[in-house]
Design an enzyme around this catalytic site. Structure first.
Site, PDB file in Angstrom:
ATOM      1  N   ASP A 116      -1.791  -5.203 -10.032  1.00 40.92           N
ATOM      2  CA  ASP A 116      -1.319  -4.753  -8.643  1.00 40.92           C
ATOM      3  C   ASP A 116       0.076  -4.242  -8.848  1.00 40.92           C
ATOM      4  O   ASP A 116       1.288  -3.605  -8.085  1.00 40.92           O
ATOM      5  CB  ASP A 116      -1.583  -6.278  -7.793  1.00 40.92           C
ATOM      6  CG  ASP A 116      -2.877  -5.963  -7.642  1.00 40.92           C
ATOM      7  OD1 ASP A 116      -3.308  -5.271  -7.362  1.00 40.92           O
ATOM      8  OD2 ASP A 116      -3.149  -6.857  -6.362  1.00 40.92           O
ATOM      9  N   GLU A 166      -5.715  -0.024 -12.399  1.00 39.87           N
ATOM     10  CA  GLU A 166      -6.353  -0.359 -13.339  1.00 39.87           C
ATOM     11  C   GLU A 166      -5.431   0.221 -14.756  1.00 39.87           C
ATOM     12  O   GLU A 166      -6.243  -1.147 -15.835  1.00 39.87           O
ATOM     13  CB  GLU A 166      -7.748   0.519 -13.172  1.00 39.87           C
ATOM     14  CG  GLU A 166      -8.538   0.094 -12.662  1.00 39.87           C
ATOM     15  CD  GLU A 166      -9.527  -1.286 -12.759  1.00 39.87           C
ATOM     16  OE1 GLU A 166      -9.836  -1.952 -13.709  1.00 39.87           O
ATOM     17  OE2 GLU A 166      -9.700  -1.582 -11.638  1.00 39.87           O
TER      18      GLU A 166
END
Length: 553
Positions: free
Chosen positions: A493, A412
């Site tokens: 990611d 995030e």
């Protein structure tokens, strides 16, 4: 699960041999039978598809037998016949046509201005003669059939009982089958809901129900408030409330079934009936309290700013959107969920250390009681400038280890570090501006209003019908946004992996996939069109995850 589990030795028994589990009565076999079984809905789908193929075959036979006499025997086929007959000539003339267009290209500012003027006049003339109601019905049914076909492709995948080899080393058959069973239940509900919704839309358009409701609202406004049709903004707000209430009632059976049958059957629903209706009432009140003044402001701007209203309307909506981003997590969401500071401990210390390491301006770190409604899990970051907040669902804390949760938070923070949220916000603004500009081309088209049985040109109804016309282009733009979103997920990611959390992130993604019973093997076309996040296998491949073994079933 090892390969030998799939090849249990045959023993002398009166029961049938196991196909999927360790014994004939295993839960795996029972689940596999549920997934493989095709019910009434699948029979209807197969029947419709077969019927369409038969109709197509019969049409081809008629074309072959009747040939050039087809338009005479069946006059309704003449437009299609003429179109097909003209295709070879059109294709053959295409190079010459392109050359002519190239030679006519503007070479200076005066020619460019003249070309734009001519195109504008052509567009205006086309808008005067456009069969609006037929276009809306055609676009609506085309999008419905396209999306239904994609849903059917996905449904065929969900009926599969054999795991892809890419996930066989870390997803058991039981888990795979449970996810597919959950997906099938959601698919069944979605197909029925979409069909009912499409029939409702068709009836609304064909029988001019929107103008009738508009007139009924005007009559009641005059009877109760003593206001006539000159108060168009007031009538629009009341019309908006009426539509919202009707839509809520029409969707209520599907929402109840989704929550208290599908979600409960698969162990996700935690809501009581009282909480469900409490949330519904709160949502309706908030929609009226926030939506009514926003709509009134939007219509007021259009009335006051003339042909360039799209610029002012866009500026207004941009301000509203920014305001909602600020107040939603602090004023609106707490009406539905309880936010508590994340307790002191290893998890809090690890997240604060990561935020400090990245110079992330963390102001608050919350845990939200997502388990009050569902066992689905999530985590997110919100806030502007130096007042950032991180929110973690209590379900995520229950399902994952500290390192795995920190890996998700790292993901995030990757969105924050790489300005993904800002990029998506900018893209959304361009979308809104384009929609308002396109609407400005239709807003004064009296033929559009007349085609739907509307007297006058109320802006509210014009914008409503324009949204039907815009639907195909809107779906295309949403697909582009999904492509951008999937790219951002891969980048986030990779950011978490570069922080040293690659293995923990992969492990957490697998756990969340299992806990949420998300589809393990989606249809590639369906996922490309629908998903805003990449499928699990693609994310693990990008992370270079060792779990992705090449083992065979």
């Amino acid at each position: 699960m090892s390969d030998t589990e799939d090849k249990a030795p045959v023993v002398e028994t009166s029961a049938p041999a196991s196909k999927y589990g360790d014994n004939p009565n295993s839960a795996v076999d029972a689940q596999a039978r549920i997934v493989q079984q095709k019910g009434v809905l699948d029979d209807v789908i197969d029947g419709v598809q077969l019927g369409l193929l038969v109709i197509l075959f019969i049409c081809l036979i008629f074309v072959a037998i009747l040939g050039r006499s087809l338009p005479t025997v069946f006059p309704v086929t003449k437009p299609v016949y003429d179109f097909v007959l003209s295709l070879p000539e059109t294709v053959g003339d295409l190079p010459q046509t392109l050359c002519a267009v190239w030679e006519m290209r503007p070479t200076n500012i005066n020619e460019l201005t003249e070309t734009i003027r001519m195109l504008s006049e052509w567009l205006q003339e086309a808008l005067h003669t456009l069969p609006y109601k037929q276009c809306v019905l055609g676009f609506s049914w085309s999008m419905y059939l396209l999306e239904t076909k994609l849903n059917i492709r996905q449904r065929d995948r969900l009926h599969e009982v054999r795991r892809p080899k890419a996930i066989s080393s870390f997803i058991s058959r039981q888990v795979y089958l449970e996810a597919n069973a959950y997906g099938l239940d959601k698919s069944s509900l979605q197909l029925v809901k979409d069909f009912v919704g499409q029939i409702q839309t068709t009836m609304i358009i064909v029988y001019d129900m929107i103008p009738q409701l508009w007139t009924a609202v005007g009559v009641q406004m005059n009877a109760w408030l003593g206001l006539d049709s000159d108060y168009a903004i007031t009538q629009s707000v009341l019309f908006f409330i009426a539509v919202m209430m009707i839509s809520t009632v029409l969707s209520l059976p599907f929402d109840l079934y989704a929550t208290f049958v599908v979600e409960k059957r698969h162990g996700f629903n935690k809501q009581t009936m009282g909480l469900f209706f409490s949330d519904m009432v709160k949502s309706l009140v908030l929609t009226v309290v926030l939506g009514a003044p926003i709509l009134a402001g939007f219509l007021w701007v259009i009335e006051r700013t003339g042909s360039k209203f799209f610029l002012y309307a866009w500026a207004l909506m941009a301000l509203v959107q920014l305001l909602l981003i600020v107040i939603y997590p602090t004023l609106i969401q707490p009406l539905f969920n309880k936010f508590d500071p994340l307790p002191q401990g290893e998890l809090r210390e690890s997240i604060e250390a990561l935020a400090s390491r990245l110079k992330f301006p963390l102001k608050k770190l919350y845990m939200v009681d997502g388990s009050k409604r569902s066992s689905h899990s999530n985590a997110y970051v919100f806030g502007f400038f130096k007042a950032k907040r991180i929110v973690i669902y209590d379900t995520l804390i229950e399902q994952c280890t500290t390192d795995e949760i920190v890996a998700v938070v790292g993901h995030e923070l990757g969105h924050w570090k790489q300005n993904h949220t800002l990029r998506m916000l900018v893209v959304a603004q361009f979308q809104i501006l384009f929609i308002f500009f396109a609407f400005s081309c239709f807003i004064a088209e009296q033929s559009m209003y007349k085609s739907f049985g509307i007297d006058g040109m109320p802006v509210m109804l014009g914008f409503l019908f324009f949204q039907y016309l815009y639907e195909p282009l809107g779906s295309l733009m949403q697909f582009a946004v999904n492509v951008m979103s999937r790219k951002h997920e891969f980048e986030a990611d990779a950011f978490s992996k570069n922080l040293g959390y690659g293995k923990s992130l992969a492990s957490c993604l697998i756990k969340l996939q299992i806990e949420n019973k998300a589809t393990m093997n989606p249809d590639p076309i369906y996922s490309a069109y629908t998903y805003s996040h990449p499928p699990l296998v693609e994310r693990l491949n990008a992370l270079g995850n060792p779990h992705l073994a090449s083992k065979k079933e």
